[in-house]
Each structure stands twice: as structure tokens, then as C-alpha cells.
Design a protein around this motif. Structure first.
Motif: not given
Length: 930
Positions: A683-706
Motif C-alpha cells: 500500500n506504499g506505507k513504511l514498514v518500520m522494522n527492525p524498530a523499537q518504541a522508545l527504550e521500552t518496547w523492543w522487537e516492534c513494527t511501526n512504533p507509535m513515537d516515530p
């Protein structure tokens, strides 16, 4: 005649009533000297700071600090310590010390000596003044502690390069211990003394650069040959030795301490630069400099303010006397002991706070009591000694109480009770007795007032106690004259405590916010002797070391635009977004192989990441060039937050030059990083992986902060007037925006709430990234359609709290939750460091003392409760509690100033400048509250 403290309180009350902007109501006033540095007051001019205290022997002592005094191990060091001693020393118990906020000056009176200490707001000099009626001699002394080489024991105290000390089998060369070099005294000055610290080596930058693949980036070593120190001068000064300077016998003394940092510099170059600064400063008449200093602080306080008070509906304060179930007793304690050995005459209790004239009248007539409203009179008679008064247990619950008694003390009475309503060994109640001997002691809860040897034995003495909970005062009278008065901390209203905390934190920001480098979150420049593992680490210690952590560093700055303190944001953007701009670009290209900019969470002021963060394996030997530390490996929201804050700056200032030269180039490179670093889906949307949500959540896809950061930043870039950017640039921003995935959500307990990421697996810390769409990026807020979902997310959050860097009060304010924000904010304002005397030295919490994260959240939350903005809209009272009144002056976007008054939940006065912006103001009554 009224005491000096009484006159001061009257002046404060009058000035506060006459001038809405006056900070005098929050002056910090102490009536006793301080034992040591933990009883220090902060002063500063934005670049140079001091922690000052007056010891019981009359010595004025202070640590000196700078925002640019970096040692060769990368630590931000104290410049030094100075002691000023009078001979003869003040010989009196009369003491009053005030931090006068209106002019940024410590003013004290010890006996008959007046002391004034201030850091010139416009020049690099500290002035210490002493004035008295009798001639004294004064000696300034330099007290160095870095007198010889010594090793630094803890990794968090320095540039953590000792993490690279070799272990068995490792190939890295022997770096040896991390050594602190000594300071140097000036030797060739006849009428002055001085000292300096010069970095003869640089430990860290070159090695970090090599390991992190940046050795070929051209720049001056940030530590090598950095030189900082001070020179002390005084009129007709006589140098005793290299550390002591005498000001001869005089009624007046003034020591001037000039402080400077030069980089890079030899001793001679530093000294020449400082001598030039001294000459330039002294060419301006002293009184003119003093006036300019006072004018700077006056203008600072007139920029903005928030003064909250309890509303008239809640104007009755609770009693200052802790409640208990005991009756009043005469001449005995709660066990029937400590029996009064003299005589008692008329004793009265009234449920009003009598004024001084009424107390004098009572002291003039031992027989009759007349002229009082019967409803105010609880008891008046000559009591039966050593008895209790039935049915008097509730009398101290009144917000006001006056107790008066005629007593004839025995010569050898010792410790005896006069009036008692407290358990033996407890301070929960009310007690008036003689202790020790013919001294008076009054206990009202935690507050103890003592006046030594004031009673006349075997003569009638009139005593009176006036407790006024509304005014927050406790006064003790003897024979019609006030002999002691206190304003207990616990009597202050919550509204006052929060308002004072706000004013004092803003003051601390001003003392350290105009230097060469950003404010250090872990203590700013006001740390004192630190302890770790039960051992003293000296005055240069701070937990979490010398580097900058973005999520912490931003917090002192997030309130500055609303308070009108734009110039204090310059060091932040200068370091991160201007000085390091090209460095960020080269590092990103080197570490990722593509364009754009990423700003790591943890880095030194010269750009490199902490050694512990990046890891010790050299860049050339790595397949994965990114940092090793999993808490920060893919934590890349920093650049988006900086961009968002700089766009706030543009909206407030309309500074097109800064926008075009700094904000837009930086913003575009930050967006480019995400677009080039991640792939897109079908769909043309970024797939942010590997990624993390701040220091708190690891092994994320498309974290809220970015995700929320990219969406918020592109929204605002595209909303800028078209003449500020090119069509090509706007087209690029639109293309980036089209690639941003939706804000992540999830189902939880049958409800839809925001999620830390589209997918998340491993929790390693206690942050709340799912609410970054609320703050800092304001994509969800009280007036938006998604407000209820954001509130559900808030209430379901796992990590919560109101200390340190936790942002709960801001989330609550942005979501219109007035009661919750108020409760959290009051708790934060009361949560000071128990070991520090100054009421706005927070911490250590998760950081260090004074914790600037704790204060930064407090200031932003308080502002956001009364004013928020979104684009051109200005929202008033979005989360303002109904039981607080307020007067306020704050700054909104588009060079707008909002000045108003809240009474019983409603805006009663409002001034909008310019008037054309009035149409964009939305009142609390115009939007639906939760």
C-alpha cells in the motif's frame, strides 16, 4: 517594633498585591544559617552558576559552576569553591537570608552585617558584598579539592572510556586508569588571587571517533586545552598567599569573582582573555551594572507568570494544628506530668486570629476580657491547674485560633506545660510550655518556635499564640510584643506550592539556560557533593555522567516558548541542529549507507555516542554498523521531536531566518532517513522494522513515537506558508506523508486504545510510548475526535507516576483531565529532595539532584492546564481545576500574549495582544469537557 522578618513579609504581601508579575511571593526565606552545601541557594546568569550558603560561623561559601567547564574526561566540572570570612565574625542569633527572585540576588542579614551575593546577568562576574556599622576585615579564600591526580571510580561519572580497559585476551592497548588532573593556582598576581583548570589531555573523543567510524570528520578536539577558572579581586586587596585575599579593615567589602572558559587556550591565552573581560566589565560603573542586572531580571519576570490561589469557594484553609481527640489541658501533659509549678491567671481560647493591637490590649489588662463576639470566645477563665477542659477536643479544627494566658513562672520551674493538646512524645497537636528553664516553646504540628530566656520568673507574664491558617502563619507574643513568627511549609495551599515550584524552576532555567551548551538534565550546574555506594564522590559527581540523553534533555525546554524564554532554547538547537548538522549527516551515511539524519538518544556534546552505547568493537570490523545497546539501537524519535519543537519555535517567533537556515534543512534530512532506511508495503506505507518504541518496547513494527512524529511533522511542514519553502520541497514532504502508516491501535478489555506499536513484543522499560500521539506530537487531545480513545489509553497504561521524567501530568492536561492533572501536579511539586534545603531541588528520582526532568514536566503541565494551542487556535482552561483561581500571562503562537484572570472557574479578565488574535481564542465553556 516589628521584626525584620515581619517587615519582609509585609513588603512581600504589598508588592504581590500591587504587581501581578512580581515573583516576591515565592522568595525563599530562611531564618537560620545552613550547615553545609545541602543548604545552598542557586544563583546564576545563564552561563555561570553558584550554590551559596552561609554557615553558622558567618562564613559565606559557594561553589562556582559553568555550562562549558568540561574536563579532559568529558565531565562537566565545577570551576571551584570560594569562602569569604569576616573578622570579627557576626556575633548574633539574628539571621535572615532571602533569595530575592525579582533581582536574582541572595540577601542576608547576620547580626548587624548585610550580605548581598549576585551573578551579574550581563557580565562574567560574581559580586559578594558585605556592609555593617563596625569595621571588619574580610578574607576570600580558594578551596580547591582537585589538588593532585586521582582516579575516577565510576563509569557514570566520566566519559566511560574505562569500559575499554583490557580484559585477559583482549587486544586493546592498556588505556590505564581514568585520571582527573589537578587545578592550578595563579602565582604572579600581587593584589588578586585566582586559579584555573586546563585539559592537558583529551580522553575519549578521538577514540570514540575511531571506534564509531568518524575519525576522518574534521573538527577541533572538544576537550583538549579547554581552560576555565576564576580571578578574585577586591578594593585595596592584599594577597596573603596564592589562596587568600584580604580586604582590609572597613565597614564595607566587595569581592568580585570573574569566571571564564576559553577553548582551546594556553594558560597565557586564557589569562589574557579573562583580563580583557575584567577590564571591559570594570569600564562600566558598578551601579550601572547593578541596575542593568536588576533590569534583566525584572524584564524576565514581566514576560510571563502563573499565580494560582485557592478559589473563594475553597478559601477556608484547614487548620495548621494537626487534629487529635485530646482535650485542652492546663499545666500538665497528656500523662498528667510536666506539671506547671507556678501560677496561672486568666486563660482564653478564641476561634479567631486576633491582630497585634488586640493582643496588646489583652496584655494590658490582667482582669477583664471584653469586646469580643461571644461566638468567637471558646473559653476564658482562671483555670484549675493540672486539669483538662472537657469537650474541647474539636477546638483546634478551626482555621484560626488565639490562645492567651497570664502565668507567673517559678524560678526553678524547669520544663513545664502551660497549654497542652498533644500526646507525650508526639508533635501531632498543640503545646505551649517553658523549655528550657524560663524559655518559651510552642509546638504546632511539625513547627517548633523557641525563644530563649524570655520569661521573667516570679512576675506575671502575658503570653499569646495566634494561629491563622488562612494566612499560613503562627505567631508567639510575650507581654504584647511578637517574639516569634513562622509560616510552616505544611500550611501552604496546594495552589501556592505548585505556583512557587513553577516560578522557582523557571528561575533555575534562567540561571543556567544562556550558556554555551544545553542544560544538563541530571543536576544542571547546581549539583553539590554527591554520594554513591555510601561514599562521597565529591562536588563533580552526577549520576548518569556527562553526556546528553535526548528524552531527558528536552524536558527543561518544552515550556520555554510558552513562558516567553525563547533565547534560552538557543544552546539546545545550536548543539544538536547547527553545530552537529554535518556530523549527523556523515554519521548516518557511514552507519546506514543511505542519506538523511538520525540523532542517537545518548551522545556527548561533540557528537559521538557513549562508548557503552555504541560498543567497543571497531567500526571497520562490524557488519552491523549501528550501536550495540539494545535500549537505544533503533530509538530514533529524537530528530522528529527536535523538528517539532523548532516548528513550535517558528510559530511563536515567526523567525523566518532560523526556519529556513536551521529547521527546514534539519527536518528534511530527518524525514529522509526514515524513507530511505525502511521499505514500503504493497500500500506504499513504511514498514518500520527492525524498530523499537522508545527504550521500552523492543522487537516492534511501526512504533507509535516515530509514526506519530512523522505524521505530526509533515502536517506542520505542509501547513507552513508556501513562500517559506520551494514547490519541490513541499512535494517531497507530501510524498513522505503519504508513506506514513496509521497511528497504531489495539483492542484491550473490549476497548480500542492506542498501542505502543503496530506489533510489539518485549517490554524492557517503563515509558508510555503509546501516548506520544498526545504528547509531544498532539495528534490526540481533548478537543479532537480521538480524545476518548486517548483517555482510555491513559487509564490503561501500565507505567505511571509523577516524578522524574514521567509525563503523566502533561498527558492528563492535554486530554482535559483537570482533576487528575491537578492531583499529579501537586504531588510532583511537593516531592523535593529531602536532603536539600532549597524547595525546588528535586530528585534524585531516576536522574540526579536537582532533577531538571522533574521540574521541566512540572512547568509544562502547569502551563498546559490553563493554555494550549494548536495551529492558530488558543485554548484557555482546557484542564484548569475548578477550585483554583489564577492570574496569568503566557505566550502563544504568532507572537501572541495572553494575560488573564480566573475566578471561581471562569475567565473574568482577558487581554489578548495583538487584539486581532482574540478571534482565535477558544474559552473553556465553548468545548465539551470529559
Amino acid at each position: 517594633m516589628p521584626s525584620l522578618k515581619t517587615l519582609l513579609l509585609v513588603i512581600v504581601m504589598l508588592s504581590s498585591a500591587l504587581f501581578a508579575s512580581s515573583p516576591d511571593r515565592y522568595n525563599v526565606v530562611w531564618d537560620s544559617p545552613s550547615k553545609d552545601q545541602h543548604g545552598s541557594m542557586p544563583l546564576g546568569n545563564g552561563s555561570t552558576g553558584i550554590n551559596a550558603w552561609i554557615e553558622p560561623n558567618g562564613d559565606l561559601v559557594f561553589y562556582i559552576s559553568r555550562t562549558d567547564s568540561w574536563g579532559d574526561n568529558g565531565r562537566l566540572l565545577k570551576v571551584g569553591k570560594v569562602r569569604i570570612k569576616l573578622a570579627p565574625a557576626p556575633a548574633s542569633n539574628d539571621f535572615l537570608q532571602t533569595l530575592s527572585l525579582v533581582d536574582g540576588t541572595l540577601k542576608a542579614r547576620y547580626g548587624d552585617t548585610d550580605i548581598r551575593l549576585w551573578v551579574d546577568a550581563n557580565n562574567p562576574v560574581i559580586h559578594a558584598e558585605f556592609n555593617g556599622p563596625q569595621k571588619t576585615a574580610a578574607t576570600a579564600s580558594i578551596e580547591l579539592w582537585r589538588t593532585k591526580q586521582f582516579s575516577i571510580p565510576s563509569s557514570w561519572e566520566c566519559s566511560d572510556v574505562h569500559l575499554f580497559r583490557p580484559r585477559p585476551g583482549e587486544k586493546w592497548g592498556n588505556l590505564g586508569p581514568t585520571v582527573m588532573e589537578p587545578d592550578n593556582l595563579l602565582n604572579n598576581k600581587k593584589d588578586r588571587i585566582g586559579w584555573y583548570h586546563r585539559n592537558i589531555k583529551s580522553v575519549g573523543p578521538a577514540m570514540h571517533a575511531k571506534i564509531q567510524g568518524m575519525a576522518d570528520f574534521k573538527r577541533t578536539d572538544p576537550l583538549l586545552h579547554r581552560t576555565f577558572g576564576a580571578i578574585i579581586t577586591t578594593k585595596n586587596g592584599k594577597k596573603i598567599d596564592n589562596t587568600h585575599l584580604l580586604s582590609p579593615q572597613s565597614k564595607n567589602h566587595r569581592f568580585d569573582i570573574y569566571v571564564h572558559t576559553e577553548h582551546p587556550a594556553t594558560e597565557h591565552q586564557w589569562l589574557n582573555a579573562l583580563e580583557q573581560l575584567i577590564a571591559q566589565t570594570e569600564s562600566i560603573p558598578f551601579e550601572k551594572r547593578r541596575s542593568a542586572h536588576a533590569a534583566w531580571w525584572k524584564a524576565f519576570w514581566q514576560r510571563s507568570w502563573i499565580h494560582a490561589t485557592q478559589s473563594s469557594k475553597n478559601e477556608i484553609s484547614k487548620s495548621l494544628i494537626p487534629a487529635n481527640k485530646l482535650n485542652f489541658s492546663f499545666g500538665i501533659d497528656s500523662n498528667g506530668n510536666s506539671r506547671f509549678a507556678g501560677k496561672m491567671g486568666r486563660t482564653s481560647l478564641l476561634n479567631v486570629a486576633l491582630d497585634e493591637n488586640a493582643i496588646r490590649q489583652l496584655a494590658q489588662d490582667q482582669e477583664s476580657l471584653s469586646g469580643f463576639n461571644p461566638k468567637e470566645l471558646l473559653f476564658s477563665a482562671t483555670p484549675n491547674l493540672h486539669t483538662e477542659l472537657p469537650n474541647s477536643d474539636q477546638w483546634t479544627n478551626s482555621p484560626a485560633l488565639t490562645a492567651e494566658a497570664w502565668i507567673l513562672p517559678d524560678t526553678h520551674a524547669g520544663s513545664v506545660r502551660i497549654l497542652n493538646k498533644t500526646l507525650v512524645g508526639s508533635n501531632e497537636g498543640f503545646l505551649l510550655d517553658t523549655y528550657p528553664g524560663n524559655s518559651l516553646r510552642l509546638i504546632v504540628g511539625e513547627k517548633v518556635l523557641m525563644v530563649k530566656d524570655c520569661l521573667v520568673p516570679e512576675e506575671w507574664n502575658h503570653l499569646a499564640v495566634v494561629i491563622d491558617s488562612q494566612a499560613g502563619t503562627i505567631a508567639l507574643y510575650h507581654n504584647g510584643e511578637k517574639i516569634a513568627e513562622e509560616k510552616p511549609e505544611r500550611s501552604l495551599t496546594d495552589a501556592y506550592i505548585v505556583s512557587r515550584a513553577y516560578a522557582l524552576q523557571r528561575y533555575i532555567n534562567a540561571c543556567a539556560g544562556r550558556g554555551a551548551y544545553p542544560i544538563k538534565f541530571n543536576g544542571s550546574i547546581f549539583t553539590v557533593e554527591g554520594f554513591a555506594d555510601g561514599k562521597s564522590r565529591g562536588p563533580d559527581y552526577r549520576r548518569w555522567g556527562s553526556g546528553y540523553w535526548w528524552q531527558n534533555t528536552r524536558l527543561p525546554y518544552i515550556s520555554m516558548l510558552t513562558s516567553g524564554d525563547v533565547e534560552m532554547t538557543k544552546p539546545l538547537y545550536k548543539m544538536y541542529c547547527q553545530d552537529l548538522f554535518e556530523y549527523h549527516k556523515q554519521r548516518t551515511r557511514r552507519h546506514t549507507g543511505h542519506g538523511g539524519i538520525y540523532v542517537p538518544e545518548c551522545m556527548y556534546f561533540w557528537g559521538e555516542m557513549f562508548a557503552e552505547t555504541y560498543g567497543k568493537k571497531p567500526f571497520e570490523e562490524r557488519k552491523d554498523k549501528l550501536q550495540d545497546n539494545r535500549y537505544h539501537k533503533w530509538e530514533w524519535v529524537s530528530g522528529l521531536e527536535m523538528t517539532f519543537m523548532m516548528l513550535d519555535r517558528y510559530e511563536h517567533t515567526l523567525d523566518e531566518k532560523f526556519l529556513k537556515e536551521t529547521t527546514l534543512p534539519f527536518a528534511t534530512e530527518v524525514l529522509k532517513f526514515f524513507v530511505e532506511h525502511y521499505q514500503t508495503d504493497k500500500n506504499g506505507k513504511l514498514v518500520m522494522n527492525p524498530a523499537q518504541a522508545l527504550e521500552t518496547w523492543w522487537e516492534c513494527t511501526n512504533p507509535m513515537d516515530p509514526v506519530s512524529g512523522m505524521r505530526a511533522v509533515t502536517n506542520r511542514l505542509l501547513d507552513l506558508p508556501e513562500h517559506l519553502s520551494s514547490p519541490k520541497l513541499r512535494q517531497y514532504w507530501a510524498q513522505v506523508q503519504a508513506k506514513v502508516p496509521p497511528l497504531p491501535t489495539r483492542e484491550y478489555q473490549g476497548e480500542t486504545i492506542f498501542a505502543p506499536a503496530e506489533k510489539f513484543a518485549v517490554c524492557k522499560n517503563g515509558e508510555v510510548p503509546e501516548l506520544y500521539c498526545v504528547f509531544p506530537f498532539r495528534l490526540a487531545s481533548f478537543e479532537k475526535a480521538n480524545a476518548e480513545m486517548a483517555r482510555r489509553t491513559l487509564h490503561h497504561r501500565k507505567a505511571r507516576g509523577n516524578s522524574g521524567w514521567r509525563q503523566d501530568e502533561i498527558f492528563m492536561a492535554y486530554l482535559g483531565l483537570a482533576d487528575e492533572a491537578q492531583k499529579n501536579l501537586v504531588g510532583r511539586a511537593k516531592n523535593k529532595h529531602k536532603g536539600s534545603r532549597f524547595p525546588a531541588f528535586w530528585g534524585p528520582n531516576m536522574d540526579w539532584i536537582p532533577d531538571q526532568d522533574h521540574g521541566g514536566i512540572l512547568t509544562k503541565a502547569f502551563q498546559s492546564m490553563i493554555l494550549q494551542s494548536d495551529g492558530k487556535k488558543i485554548f484557555l482552561q482546557p484542564a484548569w481545576p475548578k477550585d483554583w483561581n489564577a492570574t496569568f500571562k503566557l505566550h502563544a503562537p504568532y507572537k501572541t500574549v495572553i494575560e488573564g484572570q480566573v475566578v471561581n472557574g471562569k475567565i473574568t479578565k482577558l487581554k489578548v495582544t495583538p487584539k486581532s488574535r482574540t478571534k482565535d481564542v477558544v474559552m473553556a465553556s465553548d468545548f465539551k469537557q470529559p
